[in-house]
Structures are given as C-alpha cells and as structure tokens.
Scaffold this active site. Structure first.
Site, PDB file in Angstrom:
ATOM      1  N   GLY A   8       0.802  -1.225   0.000  1.00  0.00           N
ATOM      2  CA  GLY A   8       0.000   0.000   0.000  1.00  0.00           C
ATOM      3  C   GLY A   8       0.836   1.277   0.000  1.00  0.00           C
ATOM      4  CG  ASP A  26       5.114   5.512  -6.260  1.00  0.00           C
ATOM      5  OD1 ASP A  26       5.363   5.043  -5.120  1.00  0.00           O
ATOM      6  OD2 ASP A  26       4.264   5.009  -7.019  1.00  0.00           O
ATOM      7  CD  GLU A  27       6.914   1.332  -7.552  1.00  0.00           C
ATOM      8  OE1 GLU A  27       7.781   0.692  -6.904  1.00  0.00           O
ATOM      9  OE2 GLU A  27       5.830   0.854  -7.877  1.00  0.00           O
ATOM     10  CB  CYS A  31       1.848 -13.974   4.191  1.00  0.00           C
ATOM     11  SG  CYS A  31       2.602 -15.493   3.555  1.00  0.00           S
ATOM     12  CB  CYS A  49       5.025 -13.861   6.640  1.00  0.00           C
ATOM     13  SG  CYS A  49       5.013 -15.657   6.717  1.00  0.00           S
TER      14      CYS A  49
END
Ligand code: ADP
Ligand code: ZN
Length: 194
Positions: free
Chosen positions: A20, A88-89, A148, A186
């Site tokens: 997100g 961003d990124e 996950c 995870c």
C-alpha cells in the site's frame, strides 16, 4: 508566490510489494492538493507497469507524475513555489544511494517536504541501499505490510517467481512486474533464492 515558512522534512513510506505504499503516497498528496500547497510528483521511467505520466496503485487510484530516470533531474521541474516533492518507487532510480540522499537532504534543507515511497528490500530480502540510507535520515518513517499469500500473516518480503518457482539469486535485482511475478510473503513463508 512565496513559500510559507514550513520546515522541510523527509518522509519515507516503505514495505514490500502490495503493502500500500503508492496508496499511502496518493493519500498524502491528495491532502497536499486540498491544502493548495504547490507540489510535484515524480516516478521512475523504468517503472513501466502503468502509464508513464502517472502513479497508479494496485487498486487503480492514480495521480499525475513526471517521469524521471535520475534524481538529479528533479530541480529542473521545480520553482520557488513548490512546497512538496513526492517520489514513488524510489528504488527504480538509476542513482546510487549517496546521490539520492544528497538530493533529498538538499530539498529538505530548502524547506521542501520530501515524501518518498519504495521497496525497502529486493527479491533476495536484501536492503535496497538508497532506501536504507533514507530510512536513517528521514524525519518520519512509515513501514507498511501486505498480507502473506501463503498463510495470511503480515508480509514484509516480495517473493519473485518464475513459472511459479522462486527466481534464482543470480537474477537481476530490477525486474518490473505485478501479481504474475511477485507475491507478498511473511518471513516464515518466504523462500530464499538459491
Ligand atoms: P505498493 O505500492 O506497496 O506495491 P499499492 O498501493 O500499489 O502497493 O497497492 C496496494 C493494494 O494491493 C492493496 O490495497 C490491495 O488491494 C492490493 N493487494 C494485492 N495483493 C495484496 C496482498 N497480498 N496483501 C495486501 N494487499 C494486496
Ligand atoms: Zn506466511
């Protein structure tokens, strides 16, 4: 127009894929827009998953952005009125960690609010150095989590897959892709590339 005397700062939004980060960046920039603070959003040209003149989250929200290859291009797009710069990124920029940190520091010292979003770890679960560097320097750090896909726990790692199998460790660090290529996992479910 002169800039109000807000103090400059660096904010980092980090986490794995699908956590997100872009949504959070868009949320903050919508507030900036509502507050009528002049801003610029930048996105690496290497990130070709969506239209190159906008940033788009995985759920499709989007904002206009200037595509750049290197962080040194940013001052060309700024004037004295700009109060907020978003990137961003960040991990896709071609520059090394020192160059990126120096530019962010320079902007923040000039009272610009700098907000960067990016992956903190690559597909080998190693730090992206530019992000690691900025995490140490930032005034504010937000670490986000995905879910996950294997067990439903909080995911912190991006598993790169080739034909459903973990990509080998020797694969290039940068490979642009979406749900077909990366899974959020995870610590327990992440498989270390061999
Ligand atoms: P990021 O920039 O961190 O890659 P985005 O902001 O583009 O993330 O997208 C986040 C969205 O991705 C979530 O709101 C959700 O709709 C979607 N998503 C897809 N897979 C997952 C997952 N495994 N865990 C959480 N969200 C996911
Ligand atoms: Zn898991």
């Amino acid at each position: 127009m002169t800039r109000p005397s807000t103090s400059g700062r660096i904010e980092v939004i980090c986490g794995c894929m699908y956590s997100g980060k872009t949504e959070e960046l868009i949320r903050r920039m919508r507030q900036v827009d509502i507050a009528r603070q002049p801003f610029r959003i930048f996105t690496p040209r290497r990130d070709t998953r969506y239209g190159i003149h906008q940033i788009t989250s995985h759920i499709g929200t989007r904002l206009e952005a200037y595509p750049i290859d290197s962080i040194v291009e940013i001052p060309d797009y700024l004037d004295d009125a700009v109060q907020v710069v978003a990137i961003d990124e960040l991990h896709f920029l071609i520059d090394d960690a020192d160059q990126i940190a120096a530019m962010c520091q320079q902007l923040a010292d000039r009272k610009v609010r700098v907000i960067v979003a990016g992956l903190d770890q690559d597909f080998r679960a190693q730090p992206f150095l530019a992000m690691a560097h900025l995490l140490a320097l930032a005034e504010q750090v937000t670490k986000l989590y995905a879910i996950c896909v294997r067990c439903g726990a909080y995911a912190t790692r991006s598993q790169r897959l080739i034909n459903g199998q973990p990509a080998p460790a020797a694969a290039p660090v940068i490979a642009v892709g979406g749900l077909d290529m990366y899974e959020a996992r995870c610590r327990a479910c992440y498989e270390h590339p061999q």
